[in-house]
Design a protein around this motif. Sequence first.
Motif, mmCIF file in Angstrom:
data_model
loop_
_atom_site.group_PDB
_atom_site.id
_atom_site.type_symbol
_atom_site.label_atom_id
_atom_site.label_comp_id
_atom_site.label_asym_id
_atom_site.label_seq_id
_atom_site.Cartn_x
_atom_site.Cartn_y
_atom_site.Cartn_z
ATOM 1 N N ILE A 1 -8.841 4.881 -53.016
ATOM 2 C CA ILE A 1 -8.310 3.510 -53.066
ATOM 3 C C ILE A 1 -8.732 2.741 -51.828
ATOM 4 O O ILE A 1 -8.629 3.264 -50.704
ATOM 5 C CB ILE A 1 -6.769 3.534 -53.152
ATOM 6 N N GLU A 2 -9.195 1.540 -52.003
ATOM 7 C CA GLU A 2 -9.490 0.656 -50.875
ATOM 8 C C GLU A 2 -8.310 -0.284 -50.713
ATOM 9 O O GLU A 2 -7.988 -1.041 -51.616
ATOM 10 C CB GLU A 2 -10.777 -0.111 -51.172
ATOM 11 N N VAL A 3 -7.634 -0.213 -49.578
ATOM 12 C CA VAL A 3 -6.466 -1.082 -49.385
ATOM 13 C C VAL A 3 -6.932 -2.469 -48.955
ATOM 14 O O VAL A 3 -8.018 -2.612 -48.393
ATOM 15 C CB VAL A 3 -5.472 -0.509 -48.343
ATOM 16 N N PRO A 4 -6.133 -3.519 -49.239
ATOM 17 C CA PRO A 4 -6.536 -4.875 -48.850
ATOM 18 C C PRO A 4 -6.720 -5.002 -47.334
ATOM 19 O O PRO A 4 -6.075 -4.295 -46.563
ATOM 20 C CB PRO A 4 -5.363 -5.739 -49.317
ATOM 21 N N GLU A 5 -7.600 -5.929 -46.946
ATOM 22 C CA GLU A 5 -7.877 -6.149 -45.514
ATOM 23 C C GLU A 5 -6.601 -6.490 -44.741
ATOM 24 O O GLU A 5 -6.418 -6.056 -43.608
ATOM 25 C CB GLU A 5 -8.874 -7.314 -45.345
ATOM 26 N N ARG A 6 -5.741 -7.265 -45.395
ATOM 27 C CA ARG A 6 -4.494 -7.667 -44.735
ATOM 28 C C ARG A 6 -3.692 -6.450 -44.285
ATOM 29 O O ARG A 6 -3.155 -6.406 -43.175
ATOM 30 C CB ARG A 6 -3.669 -8.507 -45.726
ATOM 31 N N VAL A 7 -3.641 -5.449 -45.157
ATOM 32 C CA VAL A 7 -2.887 -4.235 -44.835
ATOM 33 C C VAL A 7 -3.492 -3.545 -43.619
ATOM 34 O O VAL A 7 -2.782 -3.110 -42.703
ATOM 35 C CB VAL A 7 -2.892 -3.283 -46.052
ATOM 36 N N LYS A 8 -4.839 -3.479 -43.597
ATOM 37 C CA LYS A 8 -5.502 -2.795 -42.480
ATOM 38 C C LYS A 8 -5.152 -3.455 -41.157
ATOM 39 O O LYS A 8 -4.885 -2.792 -40.157
ATOM 40 C CB LYS A 8 -7.021 -2.830 -42.676
ATOM 41 N N GLY B 1 -1.144 3.171 -50.340
ATOM 42 C CA GLY B 1 -1.688 1.972 -50.979
ATOM 43 C C GLY B 1 -1.423 0.696 -50.224
ATOM 44 O O GLY B 1 -2.026 -0.323 -50.510
ATOM 45 N N GLY B 2 -0.505 0.704 -49.270
ATOM 46 C CA GLY B 2 -0.254 -0.542 -48.549
ATOM 47 C C GLY B 2 1.013 -0.490 -47.729
ATOM 48 O O GLY B 2 1.274 0.484 -47.044
ATOM 49 N N LEU B 3 1.791 -1.566 -47.822
ATOM 50 C CA LEU B 3 3.009 -1.669 -47.040
ATOM 51 C C LEU B 3 4.187 -1.874 -47.988
ATOM 52 O O LEU B 3 4.001 -2.246 -49.141
ATOM 53 C CB LEU B 3 2.920 -2.857 -46.086
ATOM 54 N N MET B 4 5.377 -1.608 -47.483
ATOM 55 C CA MET B 4 6.591 -1.772 -48.302
ATOM 56 C C MET B 4 6.741 -3.221 -48.769
ATOM 57 O O MET B 4 7.012 -3.487 -49.918
ATOM 58 C CB MET B 4 7.820 -1.404 -47.477
ATOM 59 N N TRP B 5 6.654 -4.156 -47.835
ATOM 60 C CA TRP B 5 6.703 -5.567 -48.160
ATOM 61 C C TRP B 5 5.909 -6.339 -47.125
ATOM 62 O O TRP B 5 5.430 -5.771 -46.154
ATOM 63 C CB TRP B 5 8.148 -6.066 -48.252
ATOM 64 N N ASP B 6 5.821 -7.637 -47.329
ATOM 65 C CA ASP B 6 4.975 -8.441 -46.452
ATOM 66 C C ASP B 6 5.673 -8.666 -45.103
ATOM 67 O O ASP B 6 6.873 -8.454 -44.971
ATOM 68 C CB ASP B 6 4.658 -9.778 -47.124
ATOM 69 N N ILE B 7 4.864 -9.131 -44.123
ATOM 70 C CA ILE B 7 5.425 -9.344 -42.788
ATOM 71 C C ILE B 7 6.341 -10.571 -42.772
ATOM 72 O O ILE B 7 6.257 -11.450 -43.626
ATOM 73 C CB ILE B 7 4.305 -9.526 -41.739
ATOM 74 N N HIS B 8 7.199 -10.599 -41.791
ATOM 75 C CA HIS B 8 8.115 -11.732 -41.591
ATOM 76 C C HIS B 8 7.306 -12.935 -41.100
ATOM 77 O O HIS B 8 6.329 -12.751 -40.359
ATOM 78 C CB HIS B 8 9.163 -11.318 -40.548
ATOM 79 N N ASN C 1 -5.993 -13.205 -36.659
ATOM 80 C CA ASN C 1 -6.986 -13.081 -37.725
ATOM 81 C C ASN C 1 -6.500 -12.286 -38.927
ATOM 82 O O ASN C 1 -7.317 -11.781 -39.691
ATOM 83 C CB ASN C 1 -8.248 -12.403 -37.169
ATOM 84 N N ILE C 2 -5.189 -12.161 -39.093
ATOM 85 C CA ILE C 2 -4.702 -11.406 -40.255
ATOM 86 C C ILE C 2 -5.111 -12.157 -41.516
ATOM 87 O O ILE C 2 -4.711 -13.299 -41.720
ATOM 88 C CB ILE C 2 -3.165 -11.252 -40.209
ATOM 89 N N PRO C 3 -5.945 -11.555 -42.378
ATOM 90 C CA PRO C 3 -6.397 -12.279 -43.557
ATOM 91 C C PRO C 3 -5.264 -12.460 -44.578
ATOM 92 O O PRO C 3 -4.315 -11.675 -44.595
ATOM 93 C CB PRO C 3 -7.508 -11.388 -44.130
ATOM 94 N N GLU C 4 -5.406 -13.477 -45.401
ATOM 95 C CA GLU C 4 -4.447 -13.667 -46.495
ATOM 96 C C GLU C 4 -4.734 -12.626 -47.567
ATOM 97 O O GLU C 4 -5.843 -12.108 -47.671
ATOM 98 C CB GLU C 4 -4.594 -15.077 -47.088
ATOM 99 N N GLY C 5 -3.756 -12.355 -48.388
ATOM 100 C CA GLY C 5 -3.986 -11.413 -49.485
ATOM 101 C C GLY C 5 -2.740 -10.622 -49.810
ATOM 102 O O GLY C 5 -1.650 -10.950 -49.344
ATOM 103 N N ASP C 6 -2.925 -9.591 -50.645
ATOM 104 C CA ASP C 6 -1.781 -8.769 -51.041
ATOM 105 C C ASP C 6 -1.398 -7.825 -49.917
ATOM 106 O O ASP C 6 -2.216 -7.465 -49.095
ATOM 107 C CB ASP C 6 -2.153 -7.927 -52.273
#
Lengths: 374, 151
Positions: free
Chosen positions: A97-104, A166-173, A286-291
């Motif tokens: 699985i490639e995780v979204p850039e935002r997660v990285k 696969g990613g994070l629990m939820w998005d950042i504040h 530089n946190i990209p937008e995305g899921d």
Amino acid sequence: MSEEISSVVDIDQQEYIINIGPQHPSTHGVLRFVVSLQGEVVKSLQPHIGYIHRGIEKMCENLTYQQIIHLTDRMDYLSAHTNNEAVCLCVEKALGIEVPERVKYIRTILDELTRLASHQLWWCSFGMDLGGQTCYFYGLRDREKILDIFEETCGARLLLSYNTPGGLMWDIHPNFQKRIKEFIKYFRKKLPEYDAILTGNVIMHQRTEDIGILSLEDAISYGITGPTARASGFSCDVRKRYPYSAYDKADFKEIIYTKGDTFHRYQARMDEMWESMKILEQLVDNIPEGDFTAKMKPVIKLPEGEYYQRVESARGELGVFIVSKGEKYPYRMKFRSPNFCNLAIMNKLTSNFKIADLIAISGSLDLVIPDIDR
Amino acid sequence: MDNDKLKEKVLSIVPNAEIVNGNQYLEVTVIPGKLHELAKQLKENPETNFDFLFCQSGVDYGDSLCVVYHLESLKHKQSIVLKTKTPNRENPIIDSVYDIWKAAEYHEREIYDLLGIKFRNHPDLRRFFLEESWGYPLRKDFKDEINIIEK
């Protein structure tokens, strides 16, 4: 009367054994050393561990990968996020699985915040081990600011469990970036205070310079990693050698010192704090937008095979080794914990130094006991 | 040295080694009697020079007990996985690699503690985490009378 005097002389000649721990402030947890002394010189040291062995590797064999994340927090509780990430990266690699850039980016930022918080706690307890009580208040005062960011992001201050496969629990504040920028501005002013109170101190220099020298050959042979090994000239930073998450996008220096004594181990960690702030500054805007997560099935089954993932936690290289038989539970899960390997050098480092130096040396290795016991 | 050359090198030391291209690393399986010789050659030969043992783990595959060595050469930036399996569950004995990599001292004590694999020529093979009265919990046939887990 003459007998009494001869027994005093004997103590300097004969070896005798003393016990340090398991409950002792300078072992930073339930670790026990049995030390053989001649006079006040350490001849050999035997660590006894297992007081908080919980069998995490065995428990993992009956848990799903999502559940395992929560156990890994409890190993090295000061690098909880890094431990979570190691398992997630290993599972993602196995599934392809490639995780979204935002997660990285978010993972890397939290990695560095974790490293900063961990080094702050190490710095203040190291100062206290050497008798400088004030350090403790300085370190904890600044660490609170980072824990506040964690709390706002995921609700927890210490055991984050913010990653999922696969990613994070939820998005950042929404405040996330603002808070970090405020913190960096604040901490860039505060870090020179650390140097002023401890690094330049004459007593501190005398107690750490040329004490507990670790050679490069020993560091490699014993599998020592992290700032401890980098102070001996061993270039072992996994962030540089096998970049994961967004470390390949950040420009930072691997801190290398060559002497390998207690003072250089101290200095390596102090410099790492500056580098961590540099990484944060480069990534935070530089946190990209995305899921915030990739699409995952609710039940994760890894394909049959063996997977290994290396990450750099605050104390060294953390390895996760998964043997999968294609079920939703791992067949065997092994954690190569940095502290367990770093503990192996204690006997060699302390021998022929004074017992007071033992405290300085064990402080400079930055051991976290739950990670040794697992 | 790429993986093909490394494969040849390993086969020249142990001709009947099983070699698989794993997900990440080259995985070499040898019989316990050959392991120490192979490990020593891989470490000391300047062409391979695997000087960093970054992980050593024990795995119970049911029919056999296995020790897995993750090795890396810092000079050549290459990794390899060595494995050795013993079908003997009553008295499994494998040669210690403590004389090659000092890191093996604690790893082997841990494996002995949790899987009951004995290491020949280990300087100090004792239980590490658990008391003598415990069994070997990471074996698949281990029964915990107190905390019974049923899937």
